[in-house]
Design a protein around this motif. Structure first.
Motif, PDB file in Angstrom:
ATOM      1  N   SER A  86      -5.474  11.361   7.038  1.00 28.56           N
ATOM      2  CA  SER A  86      -4.631  12.543   7.255  1.00 28.56           C
ATOM      3  C   SER A  86      -4.283  13.211   5.930  1.00 28.56           C
ATOM      4  O   SER A  86      -4.311  14.438   5.808  1.00 28.56           O
ATOM      5  CB  SER A  86      -3.346  12.153   7.981  1.00 28.56           C
ATOM      6  OG  SER A  86      -3.643  11.627   9.258  1.00 28.56           O
ATOM      7  N   LEU A  87      -3.947  12.403   4.933  1.00 29.50           N
ATOM      8  CA  LEU A  87      -3.594  12.965   3.633  1.00 29.50           C
ATOM      9  C   LEU A  87      -4.819  13.562   2.939  1.00 29.50           C
ATOM     10  O   LEU A  87      -4.737  14.633   2.335  1.00 29.50           O
ATOM     11  CB  LEU A  87      -2.922  11.905   2.759  1.00 29.50           C
ATOM     12  CG  LEU A  87      -1.569  11.401   3.272  1.00 29.50           C
ATOM     13  CD1 LEU A  87      -1.012  10.345   2.339  1.00 29.50           C
ATOM     14  CD2 LEU A  87      -0.586  12.529   3.473  1.00 29.50           C
ATOM     15  N   ALA A  88      -5.951  12.886   3.043  1.00 30.43           N
ATOM     16  CA  ALA A  88      -7.175  13.411   2.428  1.00 30.43           C
ATOM     17  C   ALA A  88      -7.555  14.762   3.032  1.00 30.43           C
ATOM     18  O   ALA A  88      -7.941  15.684   2.318  1.00 30.43           O
ATOM     19  CB  ALA A  88      -8.315  12.413   2.588  1.00 30.43           C
ATOM     20  N   ALA A  89      -7.432  14.884   4.347  1.00 29.70           N
ATOM     21  CA  ALA A  89      -7.766  16.145   5.017  1.00 29.70           C
ATOM     22  C   ALA A  89      -6.865  17.281   4.538  1.00 29.70           C
ATOM     23  O   ALA A  89      -7.268  18.441   4.538  1.00 29.70           O
ATOM     24  CB  ALA A  89      -7.659  15.978   6.529  1.00 29.70           C
ATOM     25  N   ALA A  90      -5.652  16.927   4.098  1.00 30.40           N
ATOM     26  CA  ALA A  90      -4.714  17.933   3.598  1.00 30.40           C
ATOM     27  C   ALA A  90      -4.830  18.116   2.082  1.00 30.40           C
ATOM     28  O   ALA A  90      -4.058  18.880   1.490  1.00 30.40           O
ATOM     29  CB  ALA A  90      -3.286  17.539   3.969  1.00 30.40           C
ATOM     30  N   GLY A  91      -5.746  17.386   1.454  1.00 28.17           N
ATOM     31  CA  GLY A  91      -5.924  17.504   0.014  1.00 28.17           C
ATOM     32  C   GLY A  91      -4.840  16.830  -0.799  1.00 28.17           C
ATOM     33  O   GLY A  91      -4.573  17.214  -1.935  1.00 28.17           O
ATOM     34  N   VAL A  92      -4.222  15.797  -0.226  1.00 35.12           N
ATOM     35  CA  VAL A  92      -3.141  15.085  -0.894  1.00 35.12           C
ATOM     36  C   VAL A  92      -3.659  13.733  -1.382  1.00 35.12           C
ATOM     37  O   VAL A  92      -4.113  12.913  -0.588  1.00 35.12           O
ATOM     38  CB  VAL A  92      -1.943  14.859   0.059  1.00 35.12           C
ATOM     39  CG1 VAL A  92      -0.865  14.021  -0.609  1.00 35.12           C
ATOM     40  CG2 VAL A  92      -1.386  16.201   0.529  1.00 35.12           C
ATOM     41  N   SER A  93      -3.594  13.498  -2.688  1.00 35.81           N
ATOM     42  CA  SER A  93      -4.000  12.202  -3.222  1.00 35.81           C
ATOM     43  C   SER A  93      -2.866  11.204  -3.014  1.00 35.81           C
ATOM     44  O   SER A  93      -1.705  11.577  -2.864  1.00 35.81           O
ATOM     45  CB  SER A  93      -4.370  12.304  -4.700  1.00 35.81           C
ATOM     46  OG  SER A  93      -3.249  12.694  -5.461  1.00 35.81           O
ATOM     47  N   LEU A  94      -3.231   9.926  -2.996  1.00 37.58           N
ATOM     48  CA  LEU A  94      -2.221   8.900  -2.747  1.00 37.58           C
ATOM     49  C   LEU A  94      -2.473   7.675  -3.598  1.00 37.58           C
ATOM     50  O   LEU A  94      -3.561   7.465  -4.125  1.00 37.58           O
ATOM     51  CB  LEU A  94      -2.211   8.500  -1.268  1.00 37.58           C
ATOM     52  CG  LEU A  94      -3.468   7.853  -0.692  1.00 37.58           C
ATOM     53  CD1 LEU A  94      -3.462   6.350  -0.880  1.00 37.58           C
ATOM     54  CD2 LEU A  94      -3.592   8.173   0.782  1.00 37.58           C
ATOM     55  N   PHE A  95      -1.446   6.883  -3.730  1.00 32.05           N
ATOM     56  CA  PHE A  95      -1.499   5.555  -4.335  1.00 32.05           C
ATOM     57  C   PHE A  95      -1.017   4.627  -3.243  1.00 32.05           C
ATOM     58  O   PHE A  95       0.118   4.754  -2.781  1.00 32.05           O
ATOM     59  CB  PHE A  95      -0.587   5.485  -5.566  1.00 32.05           C
ATOM     60  CG  PHE A  95      -0.682   4.206  -6.330  1.00 32.05           C
ATOM     61  CD1 PHE A  95      -1.474   4.130  -7.474  1.00 32.05           C
ATOM     62  CD2 PHE A  95       0.014   3.074  -5.922  1.00 32.05           C
ATOM     63  CE1 PHE A  95      -1.559   2.950  -8.194  1.00 32.05           C
ATOM     64  CE2 PHE A  95      -0.069   1.893  -6.634  1.00 32.05           C
ATOM     65  CZ  PHE A  95      -0.858   1.823  -7.770  1.00 32.05           C
ATOM     66  N   ALA A  96      -1.868   3.726  -2.784  1.00 34.34           N
ATOM     67  CA  ALA A  96      -1.541   2.878  -1.631  1.00 34.34           C
ATOM     68  C   ALA A  96      -1.246   1.455  -2.057  1.00 34.34           C
ATOM     69  O   ALA A  96      -1.839   0.936  -3.008  1.00 34.34           O
ATOM     70  CB  ALA A  96      -2.709   2.885  -0.652  1.00 34.34           C
ATOM     71  N   LEU A  97      -0.345   0.818  -1.330  1.00 31.32           N
ATOM     72  CA  LEU A  97      -0.111  -0.607  -1.498  1.00 31.32           C
ATOM     73  C   LEU A  97       0.452  -1.178  -0.216  1.00 31.32           C
ATOM     74  O   LEU A  97       1.001  -0.457   0.615  1.00 31.32           O
ATOM     75  CB  LEU A  97       0.790  -0.907  -2.700  1.00 31.32           C
ATOM     76  CG  LEU A  97       2.176  -0.303  -2.743  1.00 31.32           C
ATOM     77  CD1 LEU A  97       3.200  -1.338  -2.316  1.00 31.32           C
ATOM     78  CD2 LEU A  97       2.471   0.128  -4.151  1.00 31.32           C
ATOM     79  N   SER A  98       0.265  -2.462  -0.076  1.00 29.25           N
ATOM     80  CA  SER A  98       0.745  -3.147   1.125  1.00 29.25           C
ATOM     81  C   SER A  98       1.566  -4.355   0.728  1.00 29.25           C
ATOM     82  O   SER A  98       1.347  -4.948  -0.334  1.00 29.25           O
ATOM     83  CB  SER A  98      -0.441  -3.604   1.989  1.00 29.25           C
ATOM     84  OG  SER A  98      -1.169  -2.496   2.458  1.00 29.25           O
ATOM     85  N   THR A  99       2.494  -4.708   1.600  1.00 30.87           N
ATOM     86  CA  THR A  99       3.263  -5.935   1.455  1.00 30.87           C
ATOM     87  C   THR A  99       2.993  -6.790   2.688  1.00 30.87           C
ATOM     88  O   THR A  99       2.226  -6.392   3.566  1.00 30.87           O
ATOM     89  CB  THR A  99       4.772  -5.623   1.340  1.00 30.87           C
ATOM     90  OG1 THR A  99       5.200  -4.972   2.540  1.00 30.87           O
ATOM     91  CG2 THR A  99       5.060  -4.740   0.135  1.00 30.87           C
ATOM     92  N   PHE A 100       3.599  -7.933   2.766  1.00 29.86           N
ATOM     93  CA  PHE A 100       3.404  -8.822   3.902  1.00 29.86           C
ATOM     94  C   PHE A 100       3.774  -8.121   5.206  1.00 29.86           C
ATOM     95  O   PHE A 100       3.088  -8.265   6.211  1.00 29.86           O
ATOM     96  CB  PHE A 100       4.245 -10.090   3.734  1.00 29.86           C
ATOM     97  CG  PHE A 100       3.941 -11.170   4.739  1.00 29.86           C
ATOM     98  CD1 PHE A 100       3.004 -12.153   4.454  1.00 29.86           C
ATOM     99  CD2 PHE A 100       4.591 -11.203   5.964  1.00 29.86           C
ATOM    100  CE1 PHE A 100       2.714 -13.151   5.374  1.00 29.86           C
ATOM    101  CE2 PHE A 100       4.310 -12.189   6.890  1.00 29.86           C
ATOM    102  CZ  PHE A 100       3.371 -13.161   6.591  1.00 29.86           C
ATOM    103  N   ASP A 101       4.858  -7.349   5.181  1.00 28.85           N
ATOM    104  CA  ASP A 101       5.387  -6.749   6.402  1.00 28.85           C
ATOM    105  C   ASP A 101       4.872  -5.358   6.731  1.00 28.85           C
ATOM    106  O   ASP A 101       4.921  -4.952   7.889  1.00 28.85           O
ATOM    107  CB  ASP A 101       6.915  -6.677   6.337  1.00 28.85           C
ATOM    108  CG  ASP A 101       7.577  -8.023   6.560  1.00 28.85           C
ATOM    109  OD1 ASP A 101       6.954  -8.926   7.134  1.00 28.85           O
ATOM    110  OD2 ASP A 101       8.752  -8.167   6.141  1.00 28.85           O
TER     111      ASP A 101
END
Length: 129
Positions: free
Chosen positions: A86-101
Motif C-alpha cells: 500500500s505504501l509503495a503504491a503511494a510512493g512512500v518509502s518505509l523502514f520496517a521492523l517486527s517484534t514478538f507481538d
C-alpha cells in the motif's frame, strides 16, 4: 488480507547506524517508546525516539512510527506485505521492523499524511493521536 488496526505513534523517531560492535547505552532500553537495537556483522542499527537517540552514529532523523495493534499470531501471513504494498503504491518509502507481538513501520514525517491515506484506502483502520 484482513483489516489491520494501525496506530500512528506520537513523536519523532530517528534511525541511526553505528559501526559493528558499537555498544549502546544501557539506559536506552528503558526509554519510553519503541527502541530497537539490531546488530549484524556489518553494523549496529538503532531505532529510537529522536530525543534519546545515541550520539556518534550516522543518524537519519524525521521518522514517524506506525504500529499494528497486536499481538499478532505467527501463523498470520501478508501483514507486512499489505502495508508495504500500500505504501509503495503511494510512493512512500518505509523502514520496517517486527517484534514478538507485532509489526511496525516508520515513514518520513513528510510522507505521513500520504501513508495514512494509502493505508486507509487499502481498508485498514488507522488511528492518529
Amino acid at each position: 488480507m484482513r483489516r489491520l488496526v494501525i496506530d500512528v505513534v506520537a513523536g519523532d523517531y530517528a534511525v541511526t547506524r553505528f559501526d559493528p560492535g558499537t555498544a549502546v547505552p544501557a539506559d536506552l532500553l528503558t526509554a519510553t517508546g519503541l527502541v530497537s537495537v539490531t546488530s549484524t556483522p556489518g553494523e549496529v542499527s538503532v531505532v529510537a525516539p529522536a530525543a534519546v537517540t545515541p550520539p556518534g552514529g550516522r543518524t537519519e532523523p524525521g521518522w514517524r512510527l506506525l504500529t499494528v495493534r497486536g499481538p499478532l499470531e505467527f501463523t498470520l501471513t501478508g501483514i507486512m506485505a499489505s502495508i508495504a504494498g500500500s505504501l509503495a503504491a503511494a510512493g512512500v518509502s518505509l523502514f520496517a521492523l517486527s517484534t514478538f507481538d507485532t509489526d511496525h513501520v516508520l515513514v518520513h514525517d513528510s510522507d505521513l499524511d500520504r501513508a495514512v491515506a494509502a493505508l486507509r484506502e487499502a481498508g485498514h483502520d488507522v488511528h492518529t493521536s
